[in-house]
Write an enzyme that holds these catalytic residues in place. Structure first.
Site, PDB file in Angstrom:
ATOM      1  N   CYS A   1     117.805  51.402  22.337  1.00 10.91           N
ATOM      2  CA  CYS A   1     116.116  51.365  22.575  1.00 10.91           C
ATOM      3  C   CYS A   1     115.454  52.260  21.313  1.00 10.91           C
ATOM      4  O   CYS A   1     115.914  52.974  21.315  1.00 10.91           O
ATOM      5  CB  CYS A   1     115.355  51.070  24.183  1.00 10.91           C
ATOM      6  SG  CYS A   1     113.663  51.550  23.892  1.00 10.91           S
ATOM      7  N   GLU A   2     115.137  52.007  20.782  1.00  6.76           N
ATOM      8  CA  GLU A   2     114.159  52.891  19.858  1.00  6.76           C
ATOM      9  C   GLU A   2     113.379  53.612  19.980  1.00  6.76           C
ATOM     10  O   GLU A   2     112.627  54.471  19.334  1.00  6.76           O
ATOM     11  CB  GLU A   2     113.849  51.665  17.755  1.00  6.76           C
ATOM     12  CG  GLU A   2     112.131  50.896  18.286  1.00  6.76           C
ATOM     13  CD  GLU A   2     111.811  50.311  16.868  1.00  6.76           C
ATOM     14  OE1 GLU A   2     113.006  50.394  16.437  1.00  6.76           O
ATOM     15  OE2 GLU A   2     111.298  50.594  16.295  1.00  6.76           O
ATOM     16  N   HIS A   3     112.406  53.918  20.599  1.00  7.41           N
ATOM     17  CA  HIS A   3     111.372  54.200  21.508  1.00  7.41           C
ATOM     18  C   HIS A   3     112.260  55.422  22.449  1.00  7.41           C
ATOM     19  O   HIS A   3     111.677  55.907  22.589  1.00  7.41           O
ATOM     20  CB  HIS A   3     110.563  53.471  22.030  1.00  7.41           C
ATOM     21  CG  HIS A   3     109.781  51.773  21.491  1.00  7.41           C
ATOM     22  ND1 HIS A   3     109.697  50.706  22.281  1.00  7.41           N
ATOM     23  CD2 HIS A   3     109.995  52.430  20.289  1.00  7.41           C
ATOM     24  CE1 HIS A   3     109.419  50.343  21.572  1.00  7.41           C
ATOM     25  NE2 HIS A   3     109.395  51.641  19.745  1.00  7.41           N
ATOM     26  N   HIS A   4     113.112  55.356  23.015  1.00 10.73           N
ATOM     27  CA  HIS A   4     113.821  56.330  23.987  1.00 10.73           C
ATOM     28  C   HIS A   4     114.840  56.254  23.954  1.00 10.73           C
ATOM     29  O   HIS A   4     115.875  57.591  24.160  1.00 10.73           O
ATOM     30  CB  HIS A   4     113.881  55.784  25.208  1.00 10.73           C
ATOM     31  CG  HIS A   4     112.390  55.276  25.978  1.00 10.73           C
ATOM     32  ND1 HIS A   4     111.535  53.699  25.926  1.00 10.73           N
ATOM     33  CD2 HIS A   4     111.674  56.322  26.610  1.00 10.73           C
ATOM     34  CE1 HIS A   4     110.723  53.941  26.462  1.00 10.73           C
ATOM     35  NE2 HIS A   4     110.107  55.417  26.883  1.00 10.73           N
TER      36      HIS A   4
ATOM     37  N   GLN B   1     114.003  44.625  21.231  1.00  7.33           N
ATOM     38  CA  GLN B   1     114.622  43.812  21.644  1.00  7.33           C
ATOM     39  C   GLN B   1     114.926  42.781  20.525  1.00  7.33           C
ATOM     40  O   GLN B   1     114.268  41.330  20.451  1.00  7.33           O
ATOM     41  CB  GLN B   1     114.002  42.975  23.299  1.00  7.33           C
ATOM     42  CG  GLN B   1     115.527  41.553  23.656  1.00  7.33           C
ATOM     43  CD  GLN B   1     115.603  41.185  25.051  1.00  7.33           C
ATOM     44  OE1 GLN B   1     115.412  42.312  25.803  1.00  7.33           O
ATOM     45  NE2 GLN B   1     115.253  40.243  25.624  1.00  7.33           N
TER      46      GLN B   1
ATOM     47  N   HIS C   1     117.506  46.882  30.120  1.00 15.54           N
ATOM     48  CA  HIS C   1     116.591  48.340  28.677  1.00 15.54           C
ATOM     49  C   HIS C   1     116.003  49.421  30.166  1.00 15.54           C
ATOM     50  O   HIS C   1     116.118  49.360  30.980  1.00 15.54           O
ATOM     51  CB  HIS C   1     114.438  48.014  28.897  1.00 15.54           C
ATOM     52  CG  HIS C   1     114.696  46.549  28.028  1.00 15.54           C
ATOM     53  ND1 HIS C   1     114.222  47.344  26.957  1.00 15.54           N
ATOM     54  CD2 HIS C   1     114.984  45.536  27.627  1.00 15.54           C
ATOM     55  CE1 HIS C   1     114.449  45.685  25.921  1.00 15.54           C
ATOM     56  NE2 HIS C   1     114.968  45.149  26.740  1.00 15.54           N
TER      57      HIS C   1
ATOM     58  N   CYS D   1     115.952  52.430  29.019  1.00 14.58           N
ATOM     59  CA  CYS D   1     114.587  52.747  29.619  1.00 14.58           C
ATOM     60  C   CYS D   1     113.690  52.336  30.534  1.00 14.58           C
ATOM     61  O   CYS D   1     113.079  52.952  31.394  1.00 14.58           O
ATOM     62  CB  CYS D   1     113.471  53.028  27.889  1.00 14.58           C
ATOM     63  SG  CYS D   1     113.612  51.651  27.714  1.00 14.58           S
TER      64      CYS D   1
HETATM   65 ZN   LIG Z   1     112.692  52.252  25.875  1.00  9.40          ZN
END
Ligand SMILES: [Zn+2]
Length: 229
Positions: free
Chosen positions: A122-125, A163, A191, A193
């Site tokens: 995941c590019e956010h976490h 995704q 995910h 996250c």
């Molecule tokens: Zn994430």
């Protein structure tokens, strides 16, 4: 879904595919991975060296003792893993070379490759997304080796991802590789996250889909969904 990052390789036609969205924390803004113009000016060796130094700093800030035998190799291990493994799909040099073959069996039905396991992040976490991709196409007279479908999935998975973007990147790459519009991709993924932090829902998975060409038609789509069960 906004698709404002059109690339020259993939003329986008919004009518020709659909993608689902999965909530405000994980909305993709572009089908292209956001990369800086100078993304590949540093060599892989130089990137590993710099990431190692920065990751060491992160560990030190957290108070970890880097003289400990178990920890001292971690910054280098993480740096090598990022560049050579889990984010190796950022580098276009690692894109699988796809050879097309004539469809000599005259097979003109749907071909489905299902349950392709992938690991992304995941590019956010920067924590794992673990899932299965199901891919289908209808040959326009050319076919690719089945292992190449798997390689395309793995290449785009090995990037910081959301995704929806992963789904669209695989679908568009297959359209281009196969020279057909008739491509479908469904991804079902967990995910970490979501499961290991935040709301800690350990059972939910997210499903995204890309339907292009004949797969935009209900009957074709239903046939594909029946195969992937
Ligand atoms: Zn994430």
């Amino acid at each position: 879904m906004k698709l404002n990052g059109t690339s020259s390789n993939f003329p986008l036609n919004l009518e020709d595919f659909t993608a689902t969205e999965i909530g405000d924390e994980h909305v993709a803004t572009s089908v292209d991975t956001p990369l800086r113009p100078d993304a590949f000016e540093l060599s892989d060796e130089e990137k590993i060296k710099r990431i190692e130094a920065h990751f060491r700093e992160i560990m030190l800030i957290m108070g970890l003792d880097l003289t400990d035998d178990s920890l001292k190799g971690t910054p280098k291990r993480v740096a090598k893993m990022y560049i050579q493994e889990i984010f190796s799909g950022l580098n276009p040099e690692n894109k699988p070379k796809i050879a097309l073959f004539d469809n000599k069996y005259q097979y003109s039905q749907m071909l489905v490759e299902k349950d392709i396991t992938f690991y992304s992040n995941c590019e956010h976490h920067f924590v794992p997304i673990i899932g299965k991709a199901h891919v289908a196409y209808i040959s326009s007279g050319k076919v690719i080796g089945l292992s190449k479908i798997n390689r395309i999935v793995q290449y785009y998975a090995k990037r910081p991802q959301v995704q929806e973007r992963l789904t669209n990147q695989i679908g568009l790459a297959l359209k281009q590789a196969l020279g057909t519009k008739d491509v479908a991709v469904v991804i079902d993924a967990a995910h970490l996250c979501v499961s290991s932090r935040g709301i800690q829902d350990t059972n939910s998975t997210t499903i995204t889909a890309f339907y292009s060409g004949k797969f935009a038609e209900e009957a074709t789509r239903q046939e594909f969904l029946k195969y992937i069960g």
